[in-house]
Scaffold this motif. Structure first.
Motif, PDB file in Angstrom:
ATOM      1  N   GLY A   1       0.792  -1.225   0.000  1.00  0.00           N
ATOM      2  CA  GLY A   1       0.000   0.000   0.000  1.00  0.00           C
ATOM      3  C   GLY A   1       0.823   1.273   0.000  1.00  0.00           C
ATOM      4  O   GLY A   1       0.280   2.374  -0.120  1.00  0.00           O
ATOM      5  N   VAL A   2       2.149   1.152   0.139  1.00  0.00           N
ATOM      6  CA  VAL A   2       3.040   2.319   0.105  1.00  0.00           C
ATOM      7  C   VAL A   2       3.476   2.547  -1.343  1.00  0.00           C
ATOM      8  O   VAL A   2       4.028   1.643  -1.971  1.00  0.00           O
ATOM      9  N   PRO A   3       3.258   3.737  -1.912  1.00  0.00           N
ATOM     10  CA  PRO A   3       3.626   3.998  -3.314  1.00  0.00           C
ATOM     11  C   PRO A   3       5.117   3.790  -3.560  1.00  0.00           C
ATOM     12  O   PRO A   3       5.958   4.153  -2.736  1.00  0.00           O
ATOM     13  N   ARG A   4       5.444   3.229  -4.715  1.00  0.00           N
ATOM     14  CA  ARG A   4       6.848   3.022  -5.079  1.00  0.00           C
ATOM     15  C   ARG A   4       7.585   4.342  -5.289  1.00  0.00           C
ATOM     16  O   ARG A   4       8.810   4.390  -5.221  1.00  0.00           O
ATOM     17  N   GLU A   5       6.830   5.409  -5.559  1.00  0.00           N
ATOM     18  CA  GLU A   5       7.473   6.710  -5.782  1.00  0.00           C
ATOM     19  C   GLU A   5       8.263   7.161  -4.564  1.00  0.00           C
ATOM     20  O   GLU A   5       9.243   7.906  -4.679  1.00  0.00           O
ATOM     21  N   ILE A   6       7.844   6.721  -3.363  1.00  0.00           N
ATOM     22  CA  ILE A   6       8.574   7.098  -2.147  1.00  0.00           C
ATOM     23  C   ILE A   6       9.974   6.494  -2.167  1.00  0.00           C
ATOM     24  O   ILE A   6      10.960   7.157  -1.812  1.00  0.00           O
ATOM     25  N   ASP A   7      10.089   5.246  -2.623  1.00  0.00           N
ATOM     26  CA  ASP A   7      11.398   4.603  -2.734  1.00  0.00           C
ATOM     27  C   ASP A   7      12.283   5.365  -3.717  1.00  0.00           C
ATOM     28  O   ASP A   7      13.454   5.656  -3.424  1.00  0.00           O
ATOM     29  N   GLU A   8      11.714   5.675  -4.871  1.00  0.00           N
ATOM     30  CA  GLU A   8      12.494   6.347  -5.919  1.00  0.00           C
ATOM     31  C   GLU A   8      12.929   7.740  -5.477  1.00  0.00           C
ATOM     32  O   GLU A   8      14.068   8.156  -5.731  1.00  0.00           O
ATOM     33  N   THR A   9      12.043   8.458  -4.804  1.00  0.00           N
ATOM     34  CA  THR A   9      12.387   9.796  -4.325  1.00  0.00           C
ATOM     35  C   THR A   9      13.512   9.744  -3.310  1.00  0.00           C
ATOM     36  O   THR A   9      14.430  10.581  -3.317  1.00  0.00           O
ATOM     37  N   ALA A  10      13.484   8.758  -2.437  1.00  0.00           N
ATOM     38  CA  ALA A  10      14.533   8.620  -1.420  1.00  0.00           C
ATOM     39  C   ALA A  10      15.879   8.326  -2.071  1.00  0.00           C
ATOM     40  O   ALA A  10      16.909   8.871  -1.662  1.00  0.00           O
ATOM     41  N   TYR A  11      15.883   7.476  -3.089  1.00  0.00           N
ATOM     42  CA  TYR A  11      17.141   7.164  -3.765  1.00  0.00           C
ATOM     43  C   TYR A  11      17.689   8.391  -4.488  1.00  0.00           C
ATOM     44  O   TYR A  11      18.897   8.634  -4.496  1.00  0.00           O
ATOM     45  N   ILE A  12      16.800   9.184  -5.086  1.00  0.00           N
ATOM     46  CA  ILE A  12      17.238  10.414  -5.758  1.00  0.00           C
ATOM     47  C   ILE A  12      17.846  11.390  -4.757  1.00  0.00           C
ATOM     48  O   ILE A  12      18.816  12.089  -5.052  1.00  0.00           O
ATOM     49  N   ASP A  13      17.281  11.429  -3.559  1.00  0.00           N
ATOM     50  CA  ASP A  13      17.786  12.329  -2.512  1.00  0.00           C
ATOM     51  C   ASP A  13      19.074  11.823  -1.861  1.00  0.00           C
ATOM     52  O   ASP A  13      19.591  12.460  -0.939  1.00  0.00           O
ATOM     53  N   GLY A  14      19.552  10.686  -2.298  1.00  0.00           N
ATOM     54  CA  GLY A  14      20.828  10.180  -1.805  1.00  0.00           C
ATOM     55  C   GLY A  14      20.752   9.264  -0.604  1.00  0.00           C
ATOM     56  O   GLY A  14      21.776   8.998   0.039  1.00  0.00           O
ATOM     57  N   TYR A  15      19.564   8.768  -0.264  1.00  0.00           N
ATOM     58  CA  TYR A  15      19.429   7.851   0.868  1.00  0.00           C
ATOM     59  C   TYR A  15      19.985   6.478   0.496  1.00  0.00           C
ATOM     60  O   TYR A  15      19.699   5.958  -0.584  1.00  0.00           O
ATOM     61  N   SER A  16      20.767   5.896   1.387  1.00  0.00           N
ATOM     62  CA  SER A  16      21.145   4.493   1.217  1.00  0.00           C
ATOM     63  C   SER A  16      19.930   3.641   1.567  1.00  0.00           C
ATOM     64  O   SER A  16      19.010   4.105   2.257  1.00  0.00           O
ATOM     65  N   PHE A  17      19.944   2.369   1.138  1.00  0.00           N
ATOM     66  CA  PHE A  17      18.772   1.531   1.410  1.00  0.00           C
ATOM     67  C   PHE A  17      18.529   1.326   2.910  1.00  0.00           C
ATOM     68  O   PHE A  17      17.395   1.468   3.370  1.00  0.00           O
ATOM     69  N   PRO A  18      19.567   1.000   3.707  1.00  0.00           N
ATOM     70  CA  PRO A  18      19.311   0.834   5.153  1.00  0.00           C
ATOM     71  C   PRO A  18      18.739   2.095   5.785  1.00  0.00           C
ATOM     72  O   PRO A  18      17.814   2.024   6.606  1.00  0.00           O
ATOM     73  N   ARG A  19      19.285   3.255   5.423  1.00  0.00           N
ATOM     74  CA  ARG A  19      18.788   4.505   6.004  1.00  0.00           C
ATOM     75  C   ARG A  19      17.353   4.772   5.569  1.00  0.00           C
ATOM     76  O   ARG A  19      16.503   5.161   6.381  1.00  0.00           O
ATOM     77  N   PHE A  20      17.070   4.558   4.286  1.00  0.00           N
ATOM     78  CA  PHE A  20      15.699   4.749   3.788  1.00  0.00           C
ATOM     79  C   PHE A  20      14.735   3.791   4.472  1.00  0.00           C
ATOM     80  O   PHE A  20      13.651   4.182   4.904  1.00  0.00           O
ATOM     81  N   PHE A  21      15.143   2.530   4.597  1.00  0.00           N
ATOM     82  CA  PHE A  21      14.251   1.508   5.138  1.00  0.00           C
ATOM     83  C   PHE A  21      13.931   1.769   6.604  1.00  0.00           C
ATOM     84  O   PHE A  21      12.784   1.613   7.037  1.00  0.00           O
ATOM     85  N   LEU A  22      14.936   2.187   7.380  1.00  0.00           N
ATOM     86  CA  LEU A  22      14.758   2.361   8.821  1.00  0.00           C
ATOM     87  C   LEU A  22      14.111   3.693   9.185  1.00  0.00           C
ATOM     88  O   LEU A  22      13.323   3.760  10.136  1.00  0.00           O
ATOM     89  N   THR A  23      14.439   4.754   8.442  1.00  0.00           N
ATOM     90  CA  THR A  23      13.974   6.090   8.836  1.00  0.00           C
ATOM     91  C   THR A  23      12.740   6.565   8.090  1.00  0.00           C
ATOM     92  O   THR A  23      12.026   7.441   8.580  1.00  0.00           O
TER      93      THR A  23
END
Length: 270
Positions: free
Chosen positions: A160-182
Motif C-alpha cells: 500500500g506504500v507507493p513506489r514513488e517514495i522509494d524512488e524519491t529517497a534514492y534520488i535524494d541520496g538515501y542508502s537503502f538501510p537509512r531509507f528503510f529504517l527512517t
C-alpha cells in the motif's frame, strides 16, 4: 418494527457477552477461593476471599520463573521474526521474480502445518547442538510459524506504500538501510504492530514445542500450568490464579496495538 429489531440485537449481544466473559469471570472467581470452597460450594462470589493462590505464584520459583521464561523467549522470537520478515516482505512487495508466488505460498504452508509435525526434527537437532532447555531453542522453533505470518501481514501493508517514495529517497541520496529504517518502516508501523502482536500471541500460548524443548531452566508458564497436582490433589485455586496472570500480558499487548489491529482488519490483512 425498528424497536423489535433493536431488542433482537440486544439479546444476541447480551448472549455473546455472557458466553465470552463468563469463563474469564469464573476463572477470576476461582482464583480467590480455597480448594475446599471450589470443590464443595457453587457460588458466583468467594465466600472466604483469599489471596493465597496468588501468593503461591509470586513466592514459588517454579511458578514465577515460568512467566519470566515465557517473556524471555517470546520477546526474542518477536524481535527475530520481525527482523527476518521485514526485508522478506519488502522483497515480495517491490520485486517480481520467477516463482515468487510459489515461494510465498510455500511460506504460508509452514504456518498451516501443526507444530507436532516438526517436533521430532527439532528435538533431534537441538539435542545434537546442545540447545535443549534453552530460551533460544523455543524462540528459533517458533520462527518457523511466525515468520510466514509476519511476512504475509507486512507484505500487505508495504504494497500500500507507493513506489514513488522509494524512488524519491534514492534520488535524494538515501542508502537503502537509512531509507528503510527512517522512512519506510515508520510508514508501515501499523503493520509492524499487527505482526508483532500475532508473533507474541502465538509464542505466548503455544504449548507442544515449548513443553517438549524445555525441561527445567527454560520451562514456560504454559508447561508449568500442566503441573497442577500436589500431595493433596489438584490445586484448582493456584491453577486459576495462574490462568488469570497468563491473560494479563496478552491483554496489555492488545491494548497498545488495538488501533493497528483495526487498521489491519480494514486492509483485509488480519
Amino acid at each position: 418494527m425498528h424497536e423489535q429489531r433493536w431488542h433482537k440485537r440486544s439479546l444476541f449481544l447480551g448472549a455473546y457477552l455472557v458466553f465470552a466473559i463468563l469463563p474469564v469471570y469464573w476463572m477470576i472467581n476461582m482464583s480467590f477461593k480455597t480448594n475446599e470452597e471450589i470443590l464443595s460450594v457453587f457460588s458466583f462470589w468467594p465466600n472466604a476471599f483469599t489471596w493465597n493462590n496468588y501468593k503461591v505464584i509470586f513466592t514459588d520459583a517454579s511458578w514465577y520463573s515460568g512467566y519470566i521464561n515465557s517473556l524471555i523467549y517470546v520477546a526474542m522470537n518477536s524481535v527475530m521474526s520481525l527482523a527476518v520478515a521485514l526485508p522478506a516482505a519488502y522483497a515480495f512487495s517491490r520485486y517480481s521474480f520467477i516463482g515468487d508466488k510459489h515461494v510465498f505460498f510455500w511460506l504460508l504452508t509452514n504456518r498451516m502445518t501443526p507444530p507436532a509435525v516438526f517436533l521430532l526434527p527439532f528435538f533431534q537437532l537441538y539435542t545434537t547442538l546442545g540447545l535443549m532447555d534453552t530460551h533460544i531453542a523455543v524462540a528459533l522453533a517458533h520462527l518457523l510459524f511466525n515468520v510466514p505470518l509476519a511476512v504475509w501481514i507486512l507484505e500487505g501493508f508495504m504494497s500500500g506504500v507507493p513506489r514513488e517514495i522509494d524512488e524519491t529517497a534514492y534520488i535524494d541520496g538515501y542508502s537503502f538501510p537509512r531509507f528503510f529504517l527512517t522512512i519506510f518502516i515508520p510508514l508501515i508501523k501499523a503493520g509492524v504492530g499487527v505482526a508483532a502482536f500475532f508473533c507474541f500471541m502465538f509464542s505466548w500460548v503455544e504449548l507442544l514445542m515449548a513443553r517438549t524443548l524445555t525441561s527445567v531452566n527454560a520451562k514456560p508458564i504454559v508447561a508449568v500450568m500442566t503441573r497442577t497436582v500436589s500431595a493433596s490433589g489438584m490445586d484448582w485455586g493456584v491453577l486459576a490464579a495462574a490462568g488469570v496472570l497468563t491473560i494479563v500480558p496478552g491483554a496489555i499487548v492488545i491494548w497498545f496495538v488495538r488501533n493497528y489491529i483495526a487498521k489491519g482488519f480494514a486492509m483485509g490483512r488480519v
